[in-house]
Write an enzyme that holds these catalytic residues in place. Structure first.
Site, PDB file in Angstrom:
ATOM      1  N   TYR A  53      11.362  -5.127   9.166  1.00  0.00           N
ATOM      2  CA  TYR A  53      11.745  -5.488   7.801  1.00  0.00           C
ATOM      3  C   TYR A  53      11.364  -6.942   7.552  1.00  0.00           C
ATOM      4  O   TYR A  53      11.645  -7.802   8.389  1.00  0.00           O
ATOM      5  CB  TYR A  53      13.250  -5.318   7.587  1.00  0.00           C
ATOM      6  CG  TYR A  53      13.546  -4.247   6.562  1.00  0.00           C
ATOM      7  CD1 TYR A  53      13.129  -4.409   5.246  1.00  0.00           C
ATOM      8  CD2 TYR A  53      14.204  -3.074   6.909  1.00  0.00           C
ATOM      9  CE1 TYR A  53      13.360  -3.414   4.311  1.00  0.00           C
ATOM     10  CE2 TYR A  53      14.438  -2.083   5.975  1.00  0.00           C
ATOM     11  CZ  TYR A  53      14.015  -2.257   4.668  1.00  0.00           C
ATOM     12  OH  TYR A  53      14.228  -1.282   3.745  1.00  0.00           O
ATOM     13  N   GLU A  55      11.533  -8.580   4.042  1.00  0.00           N
ATOM     14  CA  GLU A  55      11.677  -8.888   2.616  1.00  0.00           C
ATOM     15  C   GLU A  55      11.522 -10.388   2.386  1.00  0.00           C
ATOM     16  O   GLU A  55      11.996 -11.200   3.175  1.00  0.00           O
ATOM     17  CB  GLU A  55      13.054  -8.418   2.118  1.00  0.00           C
ATOM     18  CG  GLU A  55      13.086  -6.910   1.914  1.00  0.00           C
ATOM     19  CD  GLU A  55      14.435  -6.404   1.430  1.00  0.00           C
ATOM     20  OE1 GLU A  55      15.387  -7.204   1.339  1.00  0.00           O
ATOM     21  OE2 GLU A  55      14.526  -5.202   1.148  1.00  0.00           O
ATOM     22  N   ASP A 198      -8.218  -5.541 -13.944  1.00  0.00           N
ATOM     23  CA  ASP A 198      -7.892  -4.580 -12.882  1.00  0.00           C
ATOM     24  C   ASP A 198      -9.202  -4.137 -12.248  1.00  0.00           C
ATOM     25  O   ASP A 198      -9.947  -3.342 -12.814  1.00  0.00           O
ATOM     26  CB  ASP A 198      -7.143  -3.393 -13.499  1.00  0.00           C
ATOM     27  CG  ASP A 198      -6.774  -2.343 -12.453  1.00  0.00           C
ATOM     28  OD1 ASP A 198      -7.290  -2.420 -11.324  1.00  0.00           O
ATOM     29  OD2 ASP A 198      -5.972  -1.444 -12.792  1.00  0.00           O
ATOM     30  N   THR A 224      -6.878  -2.363  -5.865  1.00  0.00           N
ATOM     31  CA  THR A 224      -6.458  -1.549  -4.732  1.00  0.00           C
ATOM     32  C   THR A 224      -7.237  -2.061  -3.534  1.00  0.00           C
ATOM     33  O   THR A 224      -8.239  -2.764  -3.684  1.00  0.00           O
ATOM     34  CB  THR A 224      -6.812  -0.064  -4.931  1.00  0.00           C
ATOM     35  OG1 THR A 224      -8.219   0.031  -5.174  1.00  0.00           O
ATOM     36  CG2 THR A 224      -6.052   0.542  -6.096  1.00  0.00           C
ATOM     37  N   LYS A 227     -10.272   1.532  -2.108  1.00  0.00           N
ATOM     38  CA  LYS A 227     -11.429   2.135  -2.782  1.00  0.00           C
ATOM     39  C   LYS A 227     -12.694   1.469  -2.235  1.00  0.00           C
ATOM     40  O   LYS A 227     -12.927   1.560  -1.052  1.00  0.00           O
ATOM     41  CB  LYS A 227     -11.247   2.025  -4.293  1.00  0.00           C
ATOM     42  CG  LYS A 227     -10.017   2.842  -4.757  1.00  0.00           C
ATOM     43  CD  LYS A 227      -9.767   2.794  -6.248  1.00  0.00           C
ATOM     44  CE  LYS A 227      -8.506   3.586  -6.594  1.00  0.00           C
ATOM     45  NZ  LYS A 227      -8.102   3.429  -8.002  1.00  0.00           N
ATOM     46  N   ARG A 233      -4.614   2.179   2.226  1.00  0.00           N
ATOM     47  CA  ARG A 233      -4.112   2.409   0.867  1.00  0.00           C
ATOM     48  C   ARG A 233      -3.134   1.304   0.506  1.00  0.00           C
ATOM     49  O   ARG A 233      -2.160   1.083   1.228  1.00  0.00           O
ATOM     50  CB  ARG A 233      -3.387   3.754   0.778  1.00  0.00           C
ATOM     51  CG  ARG A 233      -4.153   4.935   1.322  1.00  0.00           C
ATOM     52  CD  ARG A 233      -3.588   6.232   0.809  1.00  0.00           C
ATOM     53  NE  ARG A 233      -3.979   6.368  -0.564  1.00  0.00           N
ATOM     54  CZ  ARG A 233      -5.202   6.745  -0.958  1.00  0.00           C
ATOM     55  NH1 ARG A 233      -6.125   7.051  -0.069  1.00  0.00           N
ATOM     56  NH2 ARG A 233      -5.504   6.822  -2.229  1.00  0.00           N
TER      57      ARG A 233
HETATM   58  C1  PLP Z   1      -6.920   3.607  -8.594  1.00  0.00           C
HETATM   59  C2  PLP Z   1      -6.569   2.691  -9.679  1.00  0.00           C
HETATM   60  C3  PLP Z   1      -5.285   2.140  -9.774  1.00  0.00           C
HETATM   61  C4  PLP Z   1      -4.101   2.633  -8.977  1.00  0.00           C
HETATM   62  O1  PLP Z   1      -4.200   2.669  -7.645  1.00  0.00           O
HETATM   63  P1  PLP Z   1      -3.127   3.510  -6.766  1.00  0.00           P
HETATM   64  O2  PLP Z   1      -3.220   2.822  -5.451  1.00  0.00           O
HETATM   65  O3  PLP Z   1      -3.591   4.913  -6.781  1.00  0.00           O
HETATM   66  O4  PLP Z   1      -1.799   3.343  -7.388  1.00  0.00           O
HETATM   67  C5  PLP Z   1      -5.053   1.184 -10.738  1.00  0.00           C
HETATM   68  N1  PLP Z   1      -6.022   0.791 -11.573  1.00  0.00           N
HETATM   69  C6  PLP Z   1      -7.253   1.326 -11.538  1.00  0.00           C
HETATM   70  C7  PLP Z   1      -8.278   0.843 -12.507  1.00  0.00           C
HETATM   71  C8  PLP Z   1      -7.568   2.302 -10.595  1.00  0.00           C
HETATM   72  O5  PLP Z   1      -8.784   2.840 -10.599  1.00  0.00           O
END
Ligand code: PLP
Length: 413
Positions: A53, A55, A198, A224, A227, A233
């Site tokens: 933990y 936090e 994003d 993220t 990807k 993840r």
């Molecule tokens: C995949 C994605 C997310 C969210 O990612 P998760 O890890 O699945 O919650 C947010 N914004 C964009 C543009 C994405 O393609």
């Protein structure tokens, strides 16, 4: 091997993990949001760090015994800052959606106006979809893409002038053109909005200069890590120094409890890998491979939204072929190609059926696929679309996709 340890306790789960490995090994992964991490990244996610933990922030924890965890999280923060040239990084978000949620929590109040790209035009659920917290608690104004598959910046500007959003989100889950973050910043400044970039999908391209960076334009940059970035993840939020304390508070105690320190260690390793010269070569190849796939599909007479791609993904437009995205995604699965159905601009079909299939190059590029292989993948897809009713032809195509998988085995060394 870990799988033997798992088998001893739980043979059922062990068998399913092995089957999943077999599936990944023997299919061509074109889901644009997926990738294959290194063995080191995966190993870190399965360590004793899951027991701790922690936090709070490094060196300011609510729990004792964090001396090793602190250093690991600090490494991840420093590497994220270096990779993206950011002032501040919070590496604790459990996912991309949670990273966005934390930015919302810090930057806007329930009922405030937020602008984001419409989900069916390529935006993400967390950019204001009515079924997501973002759409439920905020007044969402959505922008879309035109028939060329491009953001109409003048339309974004008009919408912003009319609706005076507090926050504008630039970023997408299915957009194949370069995003002009500078233009978004000009629009945000004109209406006094904060700007969130994003980069969940294009993170690796941004990190290596294959896509222009949202810095210094954006107030917040979320991503993220699993990807194109090829990590575990998870999510990361980066921001200007003036927002650092507020963003950290929004993540914890605002949104989350204890951070996943085993995943943060895996993020640190992935970020180290992303800082290497090899990763620059990888990101370049991701784009070359996407372009090679788009060209192959176009040569075979199929349509691509926007007639090509500038990044790692594209949407196959099946309207001319009188096929649906749902059917073709299932046909592709039969020939050993995994992809997801997706809407095209002005899609006559519902979001559950759609007229498109999204295709991406990040995962197969990690396997080692090059342009000539993508050309073959394009041919397999085109033949599958044209012969979707011929079981015999689909069987032959399955052999061809398997041959490509065998040429580039996963996790062999
Ligand atoms: C995949 C994605 C997310 C969210 O990612 P998760 O890890 O699945 O919650 C947010 N914004 C964009 C543009 C994405 O393609």
């Amino acid at each position: 091997m870990e799988i033997e340890v798992i088998r001893k306790t739980d043979p059922e789960v062990a068998e399913l993990i092995e089957k999943e490995f077999e599936r990944q090994q023997t299919t061509i992964e074109l889901i644009a949001s997926e990738n294959f991490t290194s063995k080191a990244v995966m190993a870190a996610a399965g360590t004793v760090l899951t027991n701790k933990y922690a936090e709070g922030k490094p060196y300011k924890r609510f729990y004792n015994g964090c001396e090793n965890i602190d250093k690991i999280e600090e490494l991840a923060q420093e590497r994220a800052k270096k990779l993206f040239n950011a002032d501040h990084a919070n590496v604790q978000p459990h996912s991309g959606a949670q990273a966005n949620m934390a930015v919302f929590m810090y930057a806007v109040k329930p009922g405030d106006t937020v602008m984001g790209m419409d989900l069916s035009n390529g935006g993400h659920l967390s950019h204001g979809s009515p079924v997501n917290f973002s759409g439920l608690y905020f007044n969402i104004v959505s922008y879309g893409i035109n028939n060329n598959g491009e953001i109409d910046y003048e339309n974004v500007r008009q919408l912003a002038l009319e609706n005076k959003p507090k926050l504008i989100i630039a970023g997408a889950s299915n957009y194949s053109k370069i995003i002009d973050f500078k233009k978004f910043k000009e629009i945000a400044d004109e209406v006094g909005a904060l700007l969130l970039a994003d980069i969940a999908h294009i993170a690796a391209l941004v990190a290596t200069g294959e896509h222009p960076s949202p810095f210094p334009y954006a107030d917040f940059v979320t991503t993220t890590t699993h990807k194109t970035l090829r990590g575990p993840r998870g999510g990361i939020i980066m921001c200007k120094q003036e927002h650092a304390a507020g963003i950290d508070k929004a993540v914890f105690p605002g949104m989350q409890g204890g951070p996943l320190e085993h995943i943060i260690a895996a993020k640190a390793i992935a970020l180290k890998e992303a800082l290497s010269d090899d990763f620059k070569v990888y990101a370049k190849q991701v784009v070359l491979n996407a372009k090679a796939l788009a060209n192959s599909l176009i040569e075979e007479g199929l349509d691509i939204v926007g007639n090509g791609t500038d990044n790692h993904l594209m949407t196959l437009d099946l309207r001319k072929m009188n096929k649906t995205g749902k059917d073709i995604a299932n046909v592709l699965e039969k020939v050993g190609i995994t992809a997801n159905k997706n809407t095209v601009p002005n899609d006559p079909q519902s979001p559950f059926v759609t007229s498109g299939v999204r295709l991406g190059s990040p995962a197969v590029t990690t396997r080692g696929f090059k342009e000539e292989d993508m050309k073959e993948v394009g041919k397999i897809i085109a033949e599958a679309v044209k012969n979707s009713d011929s079981e015999e032809k689909l069987k032959e195509l399955r052999h061809r996709s398997l041959a490509l998988c065998k040429k580039y085995p996963l996790y062999e060394d």
